[in-house]
Design a protein around this motif. Structure first.
Motif, PDB file in Angstrom:
ATOM      1  N   ASP A  29      -0.139  -3.763   6.352  1.00  0.00           N
ATOM      2  CA  ASP A  29      -0.801  -3.276   7.567  1.00  0.00           C
ATOM      3  C   ASP A  29      -2.246  -3.769   7.630  1.00  0.00           C
ATOM      4  O   ASP A  29      -3.141  -3.050   8.091  1.00  0.00           O
ATOM      5  CB  ASP A  29      -0.783  -1.736   7.613  1.00  0.00           C
ATOM      6  N   HIS A  72       1.389   3.970   1.896  1.00  0.00           N
ATOM      7  CA  HIS A  72       1.913   4.777   3.002  1.00  0.00           C
ATOM      8  C   HIS A  72       3.438   4.909   2.929  1.00  0.00           C
ATOM      9  O   HIS A  72       4.139   3.975   2.523  1.00  0.00           O
ATOM     10  CB  HIS A  72       1.493   4.187   4.346  1.00  0.00           C
ATOM     11  N   HIS A 101       0.848  -1.204   0.000  1.00  0.00           N
ATOM     12  CA  HIS A 101       0.000   0.000   0.000  1.00  0.00           C
ATOM     13  C   HIS A 101       0.873   1.240   0.000  1.00  0.00           C
ATOM     14  O   HIS A 101       2.089   1.150   0.118  1.00  0.00           O
ATOM     15  CB  HIS A 101      -1.014  -0.021   1.142  1.00  0.00           C
ATOM     16  N   HIS A 132       6.016   2.419   3.820  1.00  0.00           N
ATOM     17  CA  HIS A 132       6.020   1.189   3.013  1.00  0.00           C
ATOM     18  C   HIS A 132       6.614   1.401   1.622  1.00  0.00           C
ATOM     19  O   HIS A 132       7.018   0.452   0.983  1.00  0.00           O
ATOM     20  CB  HIS A 132       4.598   0.610   2.906  1.00  0.00           C
ATOM     21  N   HIS A 181      -7.423  -0.700   5.592  1.00  0.00           N
ATOM     22  CA  HIS A 181      -6.394   0.216   6.098  1.00  0.00           C
ATOM     23  C   HIS A 181      -6.229   1.368   5.095  1.00  0.00           C
ATOM     24  O   HIS A 181      -6.214   2.535   5.461  1.00  0.00           O
ATOM     25  CB  HIS A 181      -5.097  -0.550   6.288  1.00  0.00           C
TER      26      HIS A 181
HETATM   27 ZN    ZN Z   1       0.094   1.765   6.512  1.00  0.00          ZN
END
Ligand code: ZN
Ligand code: FE
Length: 254
Positions: A132, A57, A55, A60, A113
């Motif tokens: 996550d 973020h 994902h 990451h 998430h």
């Molecule tokens: Zn995350």
């Protein structure tokens, strides 16, 4: 038959990055940062060929561009989130299989998430990289998704073989355990996990990966349809989505 060698790289405060080596490829899963990954790759003699992102973020994908610049690797990420993965070359969606140098990764779409979150399951190696979505004894916060989406995603992952190793992206287990005991105090599997986690953390050792079987038995977010939790929350007979919503809400303010 394909094998997979996996190395865990702890970075930042509580992130895990993984280096995964198949017959003819080396992938980095969710590189929060670049330098420790490049150093580990050199130390192991594992030249990086791929990045797999779960994902968008920053903790990451933060190392994506620097690792790509240093190695020329191919960046694989969620087709569900085409604009937020830096340097993405290959988009994969739920239901796809990605061939990582001879190791097959099945892709699951697991929103909750974030709205584009995916997970990679290497069936033969029994390894799930879930970012996550599932944490040990926890789950990701609902930043962009609904409780129904997250519960559906968790149920999808819960249906994998119990002997699957769950490689999540954060060391949050000790605080997750404290919360879990507050709503599922009589769960023997949870109490056993609490003792194990306390012992590991006292030695500054990681509690990740965990076995999916252990998460199914002790992770309250995977147990939103368990009668014991409903009873403890005085929500007997309610829809598991409502119970999941309540558990997540309580954790957010724990
Ligand atoms: Zn995350
Ligand atoms: Fe994260």
């Amino acid at each position: 038959m394909s094998t997979l060698e996996i190395r865990q790289i702890p970075v930042l405060k509580d992130n895990f990055i993984y280096l995964v080596k198949s017959e003819s490829a080396v992938a980095v899963i969710d590189p929060a940062v670049a330098e420790p990954v490049l150093a580990e790759s050199r130390a192991l003699g594992w030249p990086i060929t791929h990045i797999l992102n779960t994902h968008h973020h920053a903790d990451h994908v933060g190392g994506n561009l620097e690792i790509k610049k240093a190695t020329g690797c191919t960046i694989v990420g969620p087709a569900h989130d085409p604009d937020r993965i830096p340097g993405m070359d290959v988009q994969v969606a739920g239901g796809d299989t990605y061939d990582l140098g001879g190791a097959q990764a099945q892709v699951f779409f697991v929103p909750g998430h974030t709205r584009g979150h995916i997970a990679y399951w290497f069936k033969e190696a029994g390894a799930l990289f879930c970012g996550d979505t599932i944490f040990s004894i926890g789950c990701g916060r609902l930043f962009e998704g609904t409780p129904l989406q997250m519960w559906t995603s968790l149920k999808r992952l819960r249906a994998l073989p119990p002997e699957t190793h769950v490689y999540c992206a954060h060391e949050y287990t000790a605080s997750n355990v404290r919360f879990a005991l507050s709503i599922d105090p009589d769960n023997g599997a949870l109490r056993a996990r609490a003792a194990e986690v306390a012992a590991l953390r006292a030695l500054n050792k990681p509690t990740v990966p965990s076995l999916l079987a252990g998460e199914i038995a002790a992770n309250p977010f995977l147990r939103a349809d368990a009668p014991e939790i409903a009873a403890h929350l005085h929500m007997q007979g309610r829809d598991p989505v409502d119970i999941f919503t309540e558990i997540r809400k309580r954790k957010d303010v724990f």
